[in-house]
Design a protein around this motif. Structure first.
Motif, PDB file in Angstrom:
ATOM      1  N   LEU A 206      -6.777  -1.058  -5.363  1.00 31.62           N
ATOM      2  CA  LEU A 206      -7.436  -2.319  -5.027  1.00 31.62           C
ATOM      3  C   LEU A 206      -8.932  -2.298  -5.338  1.00 31.62           C
ATOM      4  O   LEU A 206      -9.552  -3.358  -5.474  1.00 31.62           O
ATOM      5  CB  LEU A 206      -7.201  -2.628  -3.542  1.00 31.62           C
TER       6      LEU A 206
ATOM      7  N   GLU B 251      -7.247  -6.754   0.830  1.00 31.16           N
ATOM      8  CA  GLU B 251      -6.370  -7.399  -0.144  1.00 31.16           C
ATOM      9  C   GLU B 251      -6.389  -8.913   0.019  1.00 31.16           C
ATOM     10  O   GLU B 251      -6.366  -9.655  -0.976  1.00 31.16           O
ATOM     11  CB  GLU B 251      -4.945  -6.867  -0.045  1.00 31.16           C
TER      12      GLU B 251
ATOM     13  N   PHE C 102     -11.977   3.033   0.167  1.00 33.54           N
ATOM     14  CA  PHE C 102     -10.700   3.037  -0.539  1.00 33.54           C
ATOM     15  C   PHE C 102     -10.188   4.468  -0.656  1.00 33.54           C
ATOM     16  O   PHE C 102     -10.972   5.424  -0.766  1.00 33.54           O
ATOM     17  CB  PHE C 102     -10.855   2.416  -1.927  1.00 33.54           C
TER      18      PHE C 102
ATOM     19  N   GLN D 280      -6.447  -2.531   4.857  1.00 32.14           N
ATOM     20  CA  GLN D 280      -5.805  -3.016   3.639  1.00 32.14           C
ATOM     21  C   GLN D 280      -5.550  -4.511   3.697  1.00 32.14           C
ATOM     22  O   GLN D 280      -5.752  -5.222   2.711  1.00 32.14           O
ATOM     23  CB  GLN D 280      -4.496  -2.268   3.404  1.00 32.14           C
TER      24      GLN D 280
ATOM     25  N   ILE E 172       3.377   0.878  -8.141  1.00 30.46           N
ATOM     26  CA  ILE E 172       2.956  -0.053  -7.086  1.00 30.46           C
ATOM     27  C   ILE E 172       4.039  -1.104  -6.894  1.00 30.46           C
ATOM     28  O   ILE E 172       4.565  -1.662  -7.863  1.00 30.46           O
ATOM     29  CB  ILE E 172       1.613  -0.707  -7.454  1.00 30.46           C
TER      30      ILE E 172
ATOM     31  N   LYS F 141       0.841  -1.205   0.000  1.00 39.52           N
ATOM     32  CA  LYS F 141       0.000   0.000   0.000  1.00 39.52           C
ATOM     33  C   LYS F 141       0.872   1.250   0.000  1.00 39.52           C
ATOM     34  O   LYS F 141       0.504   2.281  -0.560  1.00 39.52           O
ATOM     35  CB  LYS F 141      -0.922  -0.011   1.217  1.00 39.52           C
ATOM     36  N   SER F 142       2.027   1.171   0.624  1.00 46.90           N
ATOM     37  CA  SER F 142       2.923   2.323   0.722  1.00 46.90           C
ATOM     38  C   SER F 142       3.457   2.708  -0.655  1.00 46.90           C
ATOM     39  O   SER F 142       3.723   1.848  -1.503  1.00 46.90           O
ATOM     40  CB  SER F 142       4.101   2.011   1.645  1.00 46.90           C
TER      41      SER F 142
ATOM     42  N   GLY G  30      -8.621   0.887   2.224  1.00 43.11           N
ATOM     43  CA  GLY G  30      -7.995   0.141   1.148  1.00 43.11           C
ATOM     44  C   GLY G  30      -7.220   1.045   0.210  1.00 43.11           C
ATOM     45  O   GLY G  30      -7.534   2.229   0.057  1.00 43.11           O
ATOM     46  N   ALA G  31      -6.211   0.505  -0.442  1.00 40.67           N
ATOM     47  CA  ALA G  31      -5.432   1.260  -1.416  1.00 40.67           C
ATOM     48  C   ALA G  31      -6.291   1.593  -2.633  1.00 40.67           C
ATOM     49  O   ALA G  31      -7.174   0.821  -3.014  1.00 40.67           O
ATOM     50  CB  ALA G  31      -4.211   0.452  -1.844  1.00 40.67           C
ATOM     51  N   TRP G  32      -5.997   2.712  -3.261  1.00 40.62           N
ATOM     52  CA  TRP G  32      -6.798   3.154  -4.403  1.00 40.62           C
ATOM     53  C   TRP G  32      -6.804   2.145  -5.539  1.00 40.62           C
ATOM     54  O   TRP G  32      -7.807   1.950  -6.226  1.00 40.62           O
ATOM     55  CB  TRP G  32      -6.277   4.505  -4.912  1.00 40.62           C
TER      56      TRP G  32
END
Length: 409
Positions: free
Chosen positions: A283, A203, A227, A199, A84, A49-50, A279-281
Motif C-alpha cells: 500500500l 487503505e 508500513f 490498514q 495479493i 492485508k492477509s 499498513g500493508a507493504w
C-alpha cells in the motif's frame, strides 16, 4: 427428539464451524447471509492485508482452501506471500465454501436467543437448551448455540468523535465509520479526514484519494503511520507464521490454547497491540504522496458546524488546533461487547461471565452458560489476536466442534 445446534453467522468462522459440526454428523442449522460483512462493509477495490497462507477457511476435509477455489474458478492461483488477494476473490471463495460444505444455510436473521427451562432450570444436555426466534416468525429449540457474528454491530466510535455524531455515525452525516462505506467515489471533490493509522484507515484513505477526494489521515497518540516490510525483507532466521516471521507471532498463531490462562490485563493488552496499526507493504506506493498525514497527540473533541465536522486536536507540541473537512471517516476498529449482541436475551447476557465486556471462554470456546459458544472476534480476548483473522478458524473450528460433540452428544 434430537434438537439441532444453531450457528449464528455465515462469515468464515460460522461457515467453518458449521462444516466441522456437519462432518461429525451433528444436526446443525446455520443462519445469516454468507460473507455479508465482507460484501457490504468493506470498500470496493479493497485488497486483503492477509497473505494467501493466512486466508483459507478451515474445513474438515481436503479440497476447500483458497488455492482449491482458484482452481475451481479458473483464476490464477494465490500462493506466495507476494500474491495479493482482492476482496471480491475472497468473497467468491467464501460463497463457494458455503455452497460446497454448508448448503443448507438459512438466509434469515436470528431475532432472539433465550434459555429454555428444563430440569433444574439448566440448558444444555441436562436441561431444555435454547429457544431461538427467527425473523420469519419461526420458533424452535436448539441444544446448543454458536455465536459467530463477526464484526456485526461492533463498530467502535471513540467518545471524542461523538460530539459531531449525535445520532451515531452515518454515511451521510458529518462522521461515519469505515464499515459504512462500500463505494468511496461519493467523496470525489470533497475534503475528507480519515481517523486512524491501521490498514483500514490507510487503505480507505488511498482508495478515496484514487476516487478523487482530497484526503488527510489523522493518527493519534502512538498510532504512527507505518508500513510493513515486503516479504523479501522479512528476517530469515525467525519462524514463519501467517502474519510474518517472529517468535511471538508464531506462538500466538499456533498455540492459542495457553493464552486464556494469562492475566486479564495481559490478554486485553496483547489483543490491542499485537499486529496493531500497520499498513500493508504493497500500500505504501499508493499512499505516500497522495494522502496527507497529520500526527497528533490526541483528538480533544469533534463538533458539527453547518453540517461539517470540525476536529479540535492537541498537537505533538502541546498546542490546540482545529481541523475541518466535509466529512470524517473513523477507521477506529471494533470493540467486542455483549451489550451489542442484542439478539441474546437479557437474562442470558446477565448470566454470562465477561471480562471488559467480552465473554470469558473456557476450553472448546464454551462460555460460562452451558451450551453457549463464541468464536471469531468475540473469542480474541480468551484465545488471542489470531482470532481476529481467518486463519484462526484452523485452531477454533475443530476444537469447538469436538468439545460440543462431547458435551452435548
Amino acid at each position: 427428539m434430537i434438537h439441532p445446534v444453531a450457528v449464528i453467522g455465515a462469515g468464515p468462522f460460522g461457515l467453518s464451524t458449521a462444516a466441522h459440526l456437519r462432518a461429525r454428523g451433528i444436526p446443525v442449522r446455520v443462519f445469516g447471509e454468507p460473507m455479508v460483512s465482507w460484501r457490504d462493509h468493506m470498500p470496493e477495490g479493497m485488497l486483503l492485508k492477509s497473505t494467501p497462507a493466512a486466508s483459507s477457511i478451515d474445513a474438515p476435509q481436503r479440497g476447500h482452501n483458497l488455492v482449491d477455489y482458484c482452481d475451481a474458478a479458473g483464476i490464477p492461483r494465490l500462493v506466495t506471500d507476494e500474491d495479493i488477494i482482492p476482496v471480491e476473490t475472497f468473497i467468491g471463495y467464501g460463497e463457494w465454501f458455503q455452497q460446497k460444505l454448508v448448503p443448507e444455510l438459512e438466509r434469515v436473521r436470528v431475532v432472539s436467543v433465550d434459555r429454555k427451562s428444563g430440569p433444574g432450570g439448566q440448558g444444555g444436555r441436562s436441561g431444555g437448551g435454547f429457544e431461538i426466534k427467527l425473523d420469519s416468525g419461526e420458533l424452535f429449540t436448539a441444544r446448543a448455540v454458536v455465536v459467530a457474528t463477526g464484526l456485526s454491530g461492533l463498530a467502535h466510535l471513540p467518545v471524542e468523535l461523538r460530539g459531531a455524531a449525535a445520532d451515531g455515525p452515518t454515511p451521510t452525516g458529518p462522521v461515519s465509520h469505515s464499515s459504512q462505506h462500500h463505494d468511496l467515489s461519493r467523496f470525489a471533490g470533497k475534503e475528507l479526514v480519515v481517523v486512524g493509522a491501521g490498514q483500514s484507515a490507510l487503505e480507505t484513505a488511498a482508495l478515496a484519494a484514487e476516487a478523487g477526494a482530497q484526503v488527510r489521515v489523522v493518527s493519534r497518540g502512538r498510532g504512527r503511520v507505518a508500513f510493513g516490510a515486503p516479504p523479501w525483507e522479512q528476517p530469515k532466521l525467525r519462524p514463519e507464521s501467517p502474519f510474518g516471521r517472529a517468535w511471538s507471532l508464531w506462538a500466538l498463531s499456533y498455540y492459542p490454547q495457553p493464552y486464556r490462562h494469562l492475566p486479564a490485563e495481559a490478554r486485553h493488552y496483547l489483543v490491542r497491540r499485537v499486529l496493531g496499526p500497520l499498513g500493508a507493504w504493497w500500500l505504501r506506493d499508493r499512499f505516500e504522496g497522495k494522502v496527507g498525514v497529520r500526527e497528533v497527540a490526541r483528538i480533544v473533541r469533534a463538533e458539527a458546524q453547518d453540517a461539517h465536522p470540525v476536529l479540535t486536536v492537541q498537537t505533538l507540541g502541546g498546542r490546540t488546533e482545529e481541523l475541518s473537512a466535509d466529512h470524517v471517516i473513523a477507521a477506529t476498529g471494533y470493540r467486542v461487547g455483549i451489550a451489542a449482541m442484542d439478539f441474546l436475551g437479557h437474562e442470558l447476557r446477565t448470566q454470562l461471565a465477561v471480562s471488559r465486556g467480552t465473554p470469558k471462554l473456557g476450553a472448546g470456546y464454551r462460555s460460562s452458560v452451558p451450551g453457549l459458544y463464541f468464536t471469531g472476534l468475540p473469542a480474541a480476548a480468551s484465545y488471542g489476536p489470531v482470532m481476529r483473522f481467518v486463519c484462526g478458524t484452523e485452531f477454533a473450528s475443530p476444537r469447538l466442534a469436538k468439545h460440543l460433540a462431547a458435551a452435548h452428544g
